[in-house]
Scaffold this active site. Structure first.
Site, PDB file in Angstrom:
ATOM      1  N   ASN A 288      20.275 -22.717 -62.695  1.00 33.92           N
ATOM      2  CA  ASN A 288      20.107 -21.194 -62.333  1.00 33.92           C
ATOM      3  C   ASN A 288      20.241 -20.559 -63.504  1.00 33.92           C
ATOM      4  O   ASN A 288      21.208 -20.390 -64.008  1.00 33.92           O
ATOM      5  CB  ASN A 288      21.439 -20.859 -61.342  1.00 33.92           C
ATOM      6  CG  ASN A 288      21.223 -19.435 -61.199  1.00 33.92           C
ATOM      7  OD1 ASN A 288      20.472 -18.913 -61.329  1.00 33.92           O
ATOM      8  ND2 ASN A 288      22.397 -18.702 -60.537  1.00 33.92           N
TER       9      ASN A 288
ATOM     10  N   LYS B 263      19.739 -17.520 -63.925  1.00 33.87           N
ATOM     11  CA  LYS B 263      19.998 -16.065 -63.809  1.00 33.87           C
ATOM     12  C   LYS B 263      19.262 -15.258 -64.327  1.00 33.87           C
ATOM     13  O   LYS B 263      17.853 -15.514 -64.656  1.00 33.87           O
ATOM     14  CB  LYS B 263      21.605 -15.914 -64.072  1.00 33.87           C
ATOM     15  CG  LYS B 263      22.435 -16.846 -63.447  1.00 33.87           C
ATOM     16  CD  LYS B 263      23.959 -16.723 -63.597  1.00 33.87           C
ATOM     17  CE  LYS B 263      24.687 -17.773 -63.072  1.00 33.87           C
ATOM     18  NZ  LYS B 263      26.089 -17.598 -62.857  1.00 33.87           N
TER      19      LYS B 263
ATOM     20  N   HIS C 111      23.997 -16.360 -53.469  1.00 34.36           N
ATOM     21  CA  HIS C 111      24.679 -16.486 -54.617  1.00 34.36           C
ATOM     22  C   HIS C 111      25.722 -15.259 -54.739  1.00 34.36           C
ATOM     23  O   HIS C 111      25.615 -14.389 -54.462  1.00 34.36           O
ATOM     24  CB  HIS C 111      23.726 -16.339 -55.969  1.00 34.36           C
ATOM     25  CG  HIS C 111      24.654 -16.799 -57.193  1.00 34.36           C
ATOM     26  ND1 HIS C 111      25.489 -15.833 -57.860  1.00 34.36           N
ATOM     27  CD2 HIS C 111      24.765 -18.099 -57.942  1.00 34.36           C
ATOM     28  CE1 HIS C 111      25.939 -16.603 -58.949  1.00 34.36           C
ATOM     29  NE2 HIS C 111      25.423 -17.992 -58.924  1.00 34.36           N
TER      30      HIS C 111
ATOM     31  N   GLU D 163      26.911 -13.718 -57.185  1.00 33.45           N
ATOM     32  CA  GLU D 163      26.519 -12.224 -57.698  1.00 33.45           C
ATOM     33  C   GLU D 163      25.631 -11.325 -57.053  1.00 33.45           C
ATOM     34  O   GLU D 163      25.887 -10.282 -56.825  1.00 33.45           O
ATOM     35  CB  GLU D 163      25.784 -12.815 -59.007  1.00 33.45           C
ATOM     36  CG  GLU D 163      26.862 -13.367 -59.969  1.00 33.45           C
ATOM     37  CD  GLU D 163      26.267 -14.325 -60.889  1.00 33.45           C
ATOM     38  OE1 GLU D 163      25.115 -14.448 -61.260  1.00 33.45           O
ATOM     39  OE2 GLU D 163      26.976 -15.239 -61.631  1.00 33.45           O
TER      40      GLU D 163
ATOM     41  N   GLU E 109      30.493 -22.820 -54.523  1.00 28.99           N
ATOM     42  CA  GLU E 109      30.695 -22.371 -55.814  1.00 28.99           C
ATOM     43  C   GLU E 109      31.749 -21.109 -55.841  1.00 28.99           C
ATOM     44  O   GLU E 109      31.773 -20.313 -55.339  1.00 28.99           O
ATOM     45  CB  GLU E 109      29.423 -21.496 -56.461  1.00 28.99           C
ATOM     46  CG  GLU E 109      27.993 -22.229 -56.503  1.00 28.99           C
ATOM     47  CD  GLU E 109      27.238 -21.636 -57.539  1.00 28.99           C
ATOM     48  OE1 GLU E 109      26.912 -22.339 -58.327  1.00 28.99           O
ATOM     49  OE2 GLU E 109      26.963 -20.293 -57.333  1.00 28.99           O
TER      50      GLU E 109
ATOM     51  N   GLY F  19      31.019 -19.059 -64.360  1.00 25.96           N
ATOM     52  CA  GLY F  19      30.840 -18.273 -65.627  1.00 25.96           C
ATOM     53  C   GLY F  19      32.176 -18.118 -66.460  1.00 25.96           C
ATOM     54  O   GLY F  19      32.305 -17.285 -67.200  1.00 25.96           O
TER      55      GLY F  19
ATOM     56  N   SER G  84      31.177 -23.479 -63.732  1.00 18.94           N
ATOM     57  CA  SER G  84      31.644 -23.827 -65.021  1.00 18.94           C
ATOM     58  C   SER G  84      31.502 -25.433 -65.079  1.00 18.94           C
ATOM     59  O   SER G  84      32.295 -26.095 -65.649  1.00 18.94           O
ATOM     60  CB  SER G  84      32.942 -23.519 -65.390  1.00 18.94           C
ATOM     61  OG  SER G  84      32.837 -22.111 -65.482  1.00 18.94           O
TER      62      SER G  84
HETATM   63  P1  PGA Z   1      28.108 -21.478 -64.413  1.00 21.39           P
HETATM   64  O1  PGA Z   1      27.322 -20.664 -62.994  1.00 21.39           O
HETATM   65  O2  PGA Z   1      27.666 -22.803 -64.333  1.00 21.39           O
HETATM   66  O3  PGA Z   1      27.453 -20.442 -65.358  1.00 21.39           O
HETATM   67  O4  PGA Z   1      29.667 -21.095 -64.070  1.00 21.39           O
HETATM   68  C1  PGA Z   1      27.073 -21.229 -61.918  1.00 21.39           C
HETATM   69  C2  PGA Z   1      26.176 -20.557 -60.956  1.00 21.39           C
HETATM   70  O5  PGA Z   1      26.517 -19.321 -60.820  1.00 21.39           O
HETATM   71  O6  PGA Z   1      25.427 -20.909 -60.132  1.00 21.39           O
END
Ligand code: PGA
Length: 249
Positions: free
Chosen positions: A9, A11, A94, A96, A166, A172, A212
């Site tokens: 992803n 983003k 997601h 976010e 997640e 992140g 992460s």
């Molecule tokens: P990250 O994000 O690997 O940067 O923690 C995962 C995600 O949001 O799908």
């Protein structure tokens, strides 16, 4: 055998020239062909990336879609439009999107339906916030997210669903769920699908971990029986890290 999947992803990163470089780098990597690899760039690069990946084992997806099928919704992008780019997957829910853009369980139910109507697959994200885990509500939250947005679906459509667990506190942040925490939640999620749709459907459902995930921790996460791959954010922006995660299987 359940499908093993690693999805990147991107983003809101990578303009068109940057996307082109990254996909070319990824296509040059030596990657495990047993794993389904999905690139999920921003909308602006999606058609180009889909075309570049034709003839490879790599498939593409979008990060979001509208909860409307078409019409006067300025700025929105429908599942049907995404399908016409050659993409085969759409991320739904997601964290976010849930946190910053008001995507709640009811809206995500509408989006999921629209994805499935096009014949594409939904990568449905679920996961708890840290305070929810600290008070022991993580199972309840994940159950609510899945039951309110997915469990209206008929059993036949579950083949078009991929779940991504997640934990929001791991996204992140550099904090990863421990392999035990991931396995415990993935097993719980598979149990929910067993209760609702039966063992056969639940056993064929791929459940990805996200948060992460890196080449250094992917192996121990993917070694768990109910962890069928990963949804990768940060580490998917670097071709060799991304390949390292894929090859952790
Ligand atoms: P990250 O994000 O690997 O940067 O923690 C995962 C995600 O949001 O799908």
């Amino acid at each position: 055998m359940r499908r093993k999947i690693v999805a990147g992803n991107w983003k809101m990163n990578m303009d068109i020239p940057q996307s082109k470089n990254l996909v070319e780098d990824i296509l040059k990597q030596n990657i495990n062909k047993q794993v389904e690899v999905i690139l999920i760039p921003p909308f602006t690069s999606l058609a180009m990336i889909s075309e570049k990946c034709l003839g490879s084992n790599i498939r593409t997806g979008a990060q979001n879609c509208s909860n409307r099928s078409d019409g006067a919704y300025t700025g929105e992008i429908s599942a049907g439009m995404i399908c016409s780019t050659g993409a085969e997957f759409i991320i739904i829910g997601h964290s976010e999107r849930r946190a910053y853009y008001g995507d709640n369980n009811a809206i995500l139910k509408e989006k999921t339906d629209l994805v499935l109507q096009t014949g594409m697959q939904a990568i449905f994200c679920c996961g708890e916030l840290l305070p929810e885990r600290e008070i022991g509500k993580h199972f309840e939250i994940v159950k609510k997210q899945i039951s309110e947005s997915i469990f209206h679906l008929k059993k036949e459509l579950i083949t078009q669903i991929i779940i991504a667990y997640e934990p929001v506190w791991a996204i992140g942040t550099g904090l990863t769920a421990s392999p035990e925490q991931a396995q415990e939640m993935h097993k719980f999620i598979r149990g929910l699908f067993t209760e609702k749709y039966g063992k056969e459907t639940a056993e064929s459902l791929s459940i990805l971990y996200g948060g992460s995930c890196k080449p250094s921790n992917a192996k121990e996460l993917f070694a768990n029986i109910d962890v069928d791959g990963g949804l990768i954010g940060g580490a998917s922006l670097n071709a060799s890290d991304f390949a390292g995660i894929i090859n952790a299987f």
